[in-house]
Each structure stands twice: as structure tokens, then as C-alpha cells.
Design a protein around this motif. Structure first.
Motif, PDB file in Angstrom:
ATOM      1  N   SER A  36      -3.148  28.441  12.310  1.00  0.00           N
ATOM      2  CA  SER A  36      -3.101  29.919  11.944  1.00  0.00           C
ATOM      3  C   SER A  36      -1.642  30.294  11.745  1.00  0.00           C
ATOM      4  O   SER A  36      -1.149  30.762  10.912  1.00  0.00           O
ATOM      5  N   ALA A  37      -0.936  29.937  12.597  1.00  0.00           N
ATOM      6  CA  ALA A  37       0.484  29.940  12.872  1.00  0.00           C
ATOM      7  C   ALA A  37       1.121  29.319  11.728  1.00  0.00           C
ATOM      8  O   ALA A  37       2.115  29.917  11.149  1.00  0.00           O
ATOM      9  N   LEU A  38       0.673  28.290  11.357  1.00  0.00           N
ATOM     10  CA  LEU A  38       1.387  27.282  10.280  1.00  0.00           C
ATOM     11  C   LEU A  38       1.180  28.151   8.832  1.00  0.00           C
ATOM     12  O   LEU A  38       2.026  28.170   7.991  1.00  0.00           O
ATOM     13  N   ILE A  42       3.834  29.204   6.222  1.00  0.00           N
ATOM     14  CA  ILE A  42       3.709  28.664   4.713  1.00  0.00           C
ATOM     15  C   ILE A  42       4.045  29.977   3.872  1.00  0.00           C
ATOM     16  O   ILE A  42       4.709  30.179   3.000  1.00  0.00           O
ATOM     17  N   ASP A  43       3.123  31.051   4.308  1.00  0.00           N
ATOM     18  CA  ASP A  43       3.135  32.302   3.464  1.00  0.00           C
ATOM     19  C   ASP A  43       4.584  32.897   3.505  1.00  0.00           C
ATOM     20  O   ASP A  43       5.086  33.369   2.488  1.00  0.00           O
ATOM     21  N   GLY A  65       4.874  20.658  16.632  1.00  0.00           N
ATOM     22  CA  GLY A  65       3.389  21.149  16.402  1.00  0.00           C
ATOM     23  C   GLY A  65       2.656  19.877  16.072  1.00  0.00           C
ATOM     24  O   GLY A  65       3.311  18.683  15.272  1.00  0.00           O
ATOM     25  N   SER A  66       1.217  19.595  16.228  1.00  0.00           N
ATOM     26  CA  SER A  66       0.620  18.625  15.755  1.00  0.00           C
ATOM     27  C   SER A  66       0.566  18.366  14.443  1.00  0.00           C
ATOM     28  O   SER A  66       0.657  17.572  13.634  1.00  0.00           O
ATOM     29  N   TYR A  67       0.445  19.665  13.432  1.00  0.00           N
ATOM     30  CA  TYR A  67       0.308  19.679  12.200  1.00  0.00           C
ATOM     31  C   TYR A  67       1.646  19.409  11.627  1.00  0.00           C
ATOM     32  O   TYR A  67       1.840  18.940  10.299  1.00  0.00           O
ATOM     33  N   GLU A 122     -10.679  31.525   6.702  1.00  0.00           N
ATOM     34  CA  GLU A 122     -11.582  30.727   7.168  1.00  0.00           C
ATOM     35  C   GLU A 122     -11.104  30.204   8.721  1.00  0.00           C
ATOM     36  O   GLU A 122     -12.047  29.915   9.514  1.00  0.00           O
ATOM     37  N   VAL A 123      -9.638  29.828   8.821  1.00  0.00           N
ATOM     38  CA  VAL A 123      -9.187  29.515  10.017  1.00  0.00           C
ATOM     39  C   VAL A 123      -9.359  30.678  11.053  1.00  0.00           C
ATOM     40  O   VAL A 123      -9.793  30.242  12.163  1.00  0.00           O
ATOM     41  N   SER A 124      -9.233  31.931  10.649  1.00  0.00           N
ATOM     42  CA  SER A 124      -9.328  32.972  11.549  1.00  0.00           C
ATOM     43  C   SER A 124     -10.844  33.100  12.066  1.00  0.00           C
ATOM     44  O   SER A 124     -10.993  33.260  13.351  1.00  0.00           O
TER      45      SER A 124
END
Length: 157
Positions: A36-38, A42-43, A65-67, A122-124
Motif C-alpha cells: 500500500s505504501a509502495l 508510485i502515485d 523493502g521486500s517489494y 484492492e490492496v486496501s
């Protein structure tokens, strides 16, 4: 004496199994929170910094971070390379996120922001479910682990 040690070991094994289940719930929630933070990052890169895809991916990969670690690439087709890494990572929502990244930059800014907003929603929703599940099942998994260990120890003694 040996029976007491076995009793303690079986009980500890059950407790460890319960703690492992709790750890997996926490890990899922943390990964979704990171995702979500990622997406917010990006935005911001798209709207404020006006970076191209390679610039956005470089900025993301510079963070911890993992991502974030998956966004490094020197490949010409950076979106395909990063998408492939995400898909094989096993992180939460990796398939859907990989699909989003594979399409990254294929539309104009408004289209990209709309795709990001849909995925962020969707993530939220997944994060909320993961949080509720962790809160609901943490005590249950711990108690079940200890109970299973005690039951196994009592049966074997």
C-alpha cells in the motif's frame, strides 16, 4: 524424568506451531501494508516528480523493502523484467501486482493513475481483511498450538 522432558518438548512444539501461524498472519499484513505504501510512492512519483518508468523504478529500488528490492533492472524492457521478478517473489498479491507493473506506462498519466487507484483499493481491502483475520485468530492459534502440544504429550505418556 524422560517423560517430563518429552511432555515439555511436545508442548513447546505445539506452542511453536501456533506462533508460526501467528507469524504468517503478521507477515501477510506487513507485506500488504508495504505494498500500500509502495503504491502511494508510485502515485507521488507519477504526479509530482514526472519521472519516466525507469526513473520511477530506480527511485523505488533505492528504498528498503521486500517489494522495492525487486525494482532493480538494467534490462531494456524494464517493466517485463520487474514484473517477472514480482510474479516469482511469492509476496502478497504478487500476481495482480506483476500484472499492473507489466502494463505500467502503457497508458497516459490519467489512465495509469486510474489503474493504480483500482489496485490500491484492492490492496486496501486485502489489508483490512488481513488485519481483521490477524486480530481474530492470533489468540486462537496460540491457544490451539499449546493445546495440541499438551494433547499429544498426554496421549503419548
Amino acid at each position: 524424568m524422560l517423560g517430563a522432558i518429552g511432555f515439555l518438548l511436545l508442548t513447546a512444539a505445539g506452542a511453536a506451531a501456533g506462533e508460526n501461524a501467528v507469524y504468517l498472519l503478521k507477515k501477510r499484513e506487513e507485506e500488504l501494508r508495504e505494498l500500500s505504501a509502495l503504491m502511494s510512492q508510485i502515485d507521488i512519483c507519477l504526479t509530482s516528480c514526472r519521472l519516466d518508468t525507469a526513473g520511477i523504478f530506480r527511485r523505488i529500488s533505492s528504498e528498503k523493502g521486500s517489494y522495492n528490492a525487486l525494482f532493480t533492472s538494467e534490462d531494456v524492457n524494464i517493466t517485463e523484467c520487474v514484473s517477472s521478478r514480482i510474479r516469482s517473489s511469492g509476496l502478497e498479491m504478487c500476481e495482480a501486482f506483476a500484472d499492473l507493473i507489466a502494463r505500467f506506462g502503457s497508458t497516459d498519466l490519467d489512465g495509469q493513475l486510474a489503474q493504480n487507484a483500482l489496485f490500491t483499493a484492492e490492496v486496501s481491502a486485502a489489508l483490512e481483511k488481513a488485519h481483521d483475520k490477524r486480530e481474530k485468530y492470533t489468540r486462537i492459534y496460540r491457544a490451539a498450538g499449546i493445546s495440541a502440544g499438551l494433547t499429544a504429550a498426554l496421549i503419548l505418556i
